[in-house]
Design an enzyme around this catalytic site. Sequence first.
Site, mmCIF file in Angstrom:
data_model
loop_
_atom_site.group_PDB
_atom_site.id
_atom_site.type_symbol
_atom_site.label_atom_id
_atom_site.label_comp_id
_atom_site.label_asym_id
_atom_site.label_seq_id
_atom_site.Cartn_x
_atom_site.Cartn_y
_atom_site.Cartn_z
ATOM 1 N N HIS A 220 27.966 34.873 33.208
ATOM 2 C CA HIS A 220 29.308 34.587 32.888
ATOM 3 C C HIS A 220 30.430 34.622 33.779
ATOM 4 C CE1 HIS A 220 30.263 38.505 34.365
ATOM 5 N NE2 HIS A 220 29.161 39.267 34.146
ATOM 6 N N CYS A 236 24.079 41.225 35.684
ATOM 7 C CA CYS A 236 24.489 40.103 35.217
ATOM 8 C C CYS A 236 24.714 39.092 36.304
ATOM 9 C CB CYS A 236 25.856 40.128 34.431
ATOM 10 S SG CYS A 236 25.750 40.886 32.953
#
Length: 260
Positions: A220, A236
């Site tokens: 992301h 992440c």
Amino acid sequence: MSPFRLMAAVAALCLLGTTSDASAQIAGARRDLGGGFIEFLYNGGQPAGPIAGARRQGAPAYAAPTYAAPTSPAHLRASHGVAPDLEPVRPLRPQTSEPQREATPRSAPARGIDPRFLPQQVPFQTSHRPGTIVINTAERHLYLVQAGGTAMRYGVGIGRPGFGWRGTKTVTRKAEWPDWRPPAEMLRRRPDLPRFMAGGPANPLGARALYLGSSLYRIHGSNEPWTIGQAVSSGCFRMRNEDVIDLYGRVRVGTRVVVM
């Protein structure tokens, strides 16, 4: 001659003598006083000031007083002393020709990104098919494999110690300006976090998100681009917003992701 007329004649002679003396005195005063004649009349015929002393009988001639200039430092200090209940006046500072400039406050240095983490096309020899995403956590780089032995390389931020992982996943979902709902595991560690944050520039997931399988992990964007290349996340992989937008446009759902 009657006694009454005799007394009137004597009084007239006395008055005439007195008037003559007064006229002579006034005439002399007029000559001596000059512009001070009016003052002479207001003082009842007596000169004022130094002339008064000069006109009195036996008074010495007027002499202007003389003053010796003080030269002694002690005398100067005494003559310029300050009363105990007064504060000395401080001298004004001389005005300079140029106005004083205020110091320019130093601004905080801009947080940039290491140039080696900026996107670029590089040679990349691999057995993975073109279109595969390969993330090298040791290098902090994400490679999008291309044909001809090349790849598009991007800088990424990875999981901090204790949150890193390796394996193979698939892109199962893509989202633009995604909402963020911190998972229960994260809320147990950080109860101060919001339970929901709508997508937008302030959202920690940034401009785009690629969801990896059924896990909680994503590739992301980030509103903290200076953290790219560091181990700061909970597992992440974060990218600059402009870089994740570019990657988002190049891949599709079903893309294979290899983390090594």
